[in-house]
Design an enzyme around this catalytic site. Structure first.
Site, mmCIF file in Angstrom:
data_model
loop_
_atom_site.group_PDB
_atom_site.id
_atom_site.type_symbol
_atom_site.label_atom_id
_atom_site.label_comp_id
_atom_site.label_asym_id
_atom_site.label_seq_id
_atom_site.Cartn_x
_atom_site.Cartn_y
_atom_site.Cartn_z
ATOM 1 N N HIS A 34 18.680 -8.923 25.099
ATOM 2 C CA HIS A 34 19.860 -10.099 25.058
ATOM 3 C C HIS A 34 19.701 -10.990 24.003
ATOM 4 O O HIS A 34 20.283 -11.982 23.636
ATOM 5 C CB HIS A 34 19.434 -11.087 26.403
ATOM 6 C CG HIS A 34 20.786 -11.973 26.563
ATOM 7 N ND1 HIS A 34 20.423 -13.286 26.662
ATOM 8 C CD2 HIS A 34 21.913 -11.579 27.195
ATOM 9 C CE1 HIS A 34 21.585 -14.069 27.168
ATOM 10 N NE2 HIS A 34 22.569 -12.965 27.304
ATOM 11 N N LYS A 36 20.422 -12.347 20.322
ATOM 12 C CA LYS A 36 21.338 -12.276 19.148
ATOM 13 C C LYS A 36 21.011 -12.635 17.824
ATOM 14 O O LYS A 36 20.585 -13.801 17.924
ATOM 15 C CB LYS A 36 22.501 -13.193 19.746
ATOM 16 C CG LYS A 36 23.361 -12.664 21.033
ATOM 17 C CD LYS A 36 22.541 -13.596 22.163
ATOM 18 C CE LYS A 36 23.665 -13.193 23.497
ATOM 19 N NZ LYS A 36 23.751 -12.054 24.179
ATOM 20 N N HIS A 269 29.022 -20.650 25.891
ATOM 21 C CA HIS A 269 28.360 -19.601 25.832
ATOM 22 C C HIS A 269 27.165 -19.764 25.162
ATOM 23 O O HIS A 269 26.193 -19.060 25.143
ATOM 24 C CB HIS A 269 29.010 -18.292 25.195
ATOM 25 C CG HIS A 269 28.224 -17.038 25.514
ATOM 26 N ND1 HIS A 269 27.323 -16.400 24.547
ATOM 27 C CD2 HIS A 269 28.137 -16.522 26.459
ATOM 28 C CE1 HIS A 269 27.020 -15.214 24.980
ATOM 29 N NE2 HIS A 269 27.473 -14.983 26.076
ATOM 30 N N LYS A 271 23.466 -21.572 24.522
ATOM 31 C CA LYS A 271 22.388 -22.039 25.400
ATOM 32 C C LYS A 271 21.385 -22.945 24.630
ATOM 33 O O LYS A 271 20.968 -22.664 23.639
ATOM 34 C CB LYS A 271 21.629 -20.811 25.735
ATOM 35 C CG LYS A 271 22.166 -19.584 26.406
ATOM 36 C CD LYS A 271 22.819 -18.543 25.311
ATOM 37 C CE LYS A 271 23.123 -17.256 26.024
ATOM 38 N NZ LYS A 271 24.497 -17.423 26.764
#
Length: 382
Positions: A34, A36, A269, A271
Site C-alpha cells: 500500500h 506510495k 484520499h 491520510k
C-alpha cells in the site's frame, strides 16, 4: 493493485516490475503493498518522495492528496549516519527483491554498481526534516517490535518533549479506509498517538497524557456532492458493519468545514494523523502524512506469540513524521507573524467539527435515496 493488473500493458523497456504480495513473500494473507513512494537517483543526489495517491488519473485530478519530498546529496565524509537513514534501510530491506539489471553510481569509486539496499547509504540524510514511519508484513519480535507500525510511531514520540499546551490535547486520525476495529485495539493505538512528555518547568517534564481521539471521516453528503459524486466513495472503503460500531460514533468529525481550503468537493484520499492544541487550536505538536489507513493490517496488532510478544502487520505502508525544530512552532496559520512560527498547511480546519445529529458517516456498500450529480445512488454505478 492486484496481481495481473499489468498483464498486457506495454511498459518502457527500462521498467522492471516486481509483484509485492505478502502472502507470497511473507506467508501472510490479506496483506497488500500500500506504500506510495519514489526513490529517484540523480548524478549527485537521491530524491525520496512519499505521497498518498495511486498512479491513476482520478487520484491526481479529483481527490485531496498529500506529497513530501526531499533531495539528499552524496556523503562527503563517513560516519554521518542518522535515524532517517537507518529507518529507510530497515524499511527497504523488507522488500526482499533483487534489483537485477538496475545500476547505481558508487560515491566512493565513481563506478556504476549493481543496485543494492546498502547502496542507499551513499547519501547524506542528516538534514532530513522528517522521520520515516513504515509498516512491513511480518511477525516482528523482540527489539524489532518497535521497528514498524504504531509502536514505531510511539517510540519516536516517547523520546520527545512538547510544550505544556499539548497536555491531554486532542489527537486526530484522518484516513480513507476504515478497517474492522475493536475498542481494545483502538485504545492501544490511541496510546501510541498520545506518547511523549510535556514541559512543566525548565527542569521538569511529565507524561503528555491521552487526549480525545477525533476521527475525520466524510459524511454521505460530503461524498455525494464531491467532484466524482458517489463514485469517489469507491476509494473510501468503509463497510457498514465497520462504520456503525457504537464506540466510534462520538469520535466522528466531518471532512470539509469551510471553503477556505478549497477541499470541500475534492474527496479525501490523503491520510493524516496529528496532535493539536493552543488557545485557538491551531498549534501542532506533530503531524504524520502517510499511506496508513485506520486498520490493524496497516498499523499492526500486538499478539502473544508462541515465543513471546510480537507485532503482526499485514501491509507495506510508509509515512513521514513532521515535528517542530527546537524553538519553532508549527501552526496552521501564519498569524501572528513571527520568526519562530512555521506555517503548516492542512486540507481541513482545526479545531475539528463533530458530526451533527443529521450527519451520516460514509459507507461504501449501501444504496442511497438521494442521487448524486450524475444520477447514481451508490459507489458502484452497476
Amino acid at each position: 493493485g492486484r496481481e495481473g493488473d499489468l498483464q498486457g500493458v506495454q511498459l518502457p523497456s527500462n521498467f522492471e516490475v516486481y509483484p509485492m504480495i505478502p502472502e507470497k513473500t511473507h506467508r501472510i494473507r490479506w496483506g497488500v503493498f500500500h506504500t506510495k513512494s519514489f526513490l529517484l537517483g540523480f548524478e549527485d543526489s537521491l530524491r525520496v518522495v512519499v505521497h498518498t495517491a495511486n498512479l491513476i488519473p482520478c487520484d491526481f485530478n479529483n481527490k485531496s492528496q498529500g506529497v513530501w519530498y526531499q533531495d539528499f546529496p552524496l556523503k562527503t565524509t563517513q560516519g554521518s549516519d542518522c535515524a532517517f537513514e537507518d529507518d529507510l534501510i530497515a524499511y527497504m530491506d523488507t522488500y526482499k527483491i533483487k534489483w537485477k539489471g538496475s545500476r547505481w553510481k558508487d560515491s566512493n569509486t565513481g563506478k556504476s554498481e549493481t543496485l543494492r539496499v546498502e547502496s542507499l547509504r551513499a547519501y547524506d540524510y542528516t538534514r532530513a526534516d522528517v522521520r520515516l514511519v513504515g509498516s512491513a508484513p511480518g511477525y516482528h519480535k523482540g527489539k524489532h517490535m518497535k521497528t514498524f507500525g504504531h509502536l514505531k510511531l510511539r517510540s519516536i514520540l516517547e523520546s520527545k518533549t512538547f510544550p505544556a499546551q499539548f497536555h491531554k490535547s486532542p489527537v486526530v486520525a484522518q484516513f480513507s479506509s476504515l478497517g474492522s476495529l475493536s475498542k481494545k485495539w483502538l485504545d492501544k493505538f490511541t496510546l501510541s498517538l498520545s506518547a511523549g512528555r510535556v514541559e512543566v518547568s525548565e527542569t521538569e517534564t511529565k507524561a503528555i497524557g491521552s487526549g480525545p481521539l477525533q476521527i475525520i471521516w466524510p459524511t454521505v453528503e460530503e461524498v455525494r456532492v464531491s467532484l466524482e459524486g458517489y463514485a469517489a466513495g469507491g476509494s473510501i472503503p468503509g463497510k457498514t458493519a465497520n462504520v456503525e460500531k457504537d464506540f466510534l460514533q462520538k469520535m466522528f468529525h466531518i471532512w470539509a468545514t469551510d471553503d477556505i481550503h478549497c477541499r470541500r468537493k475534492a474527496a479525501p484520499h490523503i491520510k493524516t494523523f496529528l496532535r493539536y492544541g493552543g488557545d485557538d487550536g491551531q498549534e501542532l505538536a506533530w503531524f504524520l502524512l502517510t499511506s496508513h489507513n485506520l486498520s490493524k493490517a496497516a498499523w499492526g496488532e500486538e499478539q502473544k506469540g508462541r515465543f513471546g510478544p510480537q507485532m503482526m502487520i499485514r501491509h507495506w505502508e510508509l509515512g513521514v513524521l513532521f515535528m517542530p525544530k527546537k524553538g519553532v512552532h508549527m501552526s496552521t496559520t501564519a498569524r501572528p507573524a513571527a520568526a519562530n512560527r512555521q506555517r503548516f498547511p492542512l486540507p481541513y480546519s482545526l479545531p475539528t467539527t463533530r458530526y451533527k445529529p443529521s450527519d451520516v458517516p460514509w459507507r461504501w456498500d449501501e444504496k442511497f435515496r438521494v442521487p448524486d450529480r450524475f444520477g447514481f445512488r451508490s459507489a458502484s454505478p452497476l
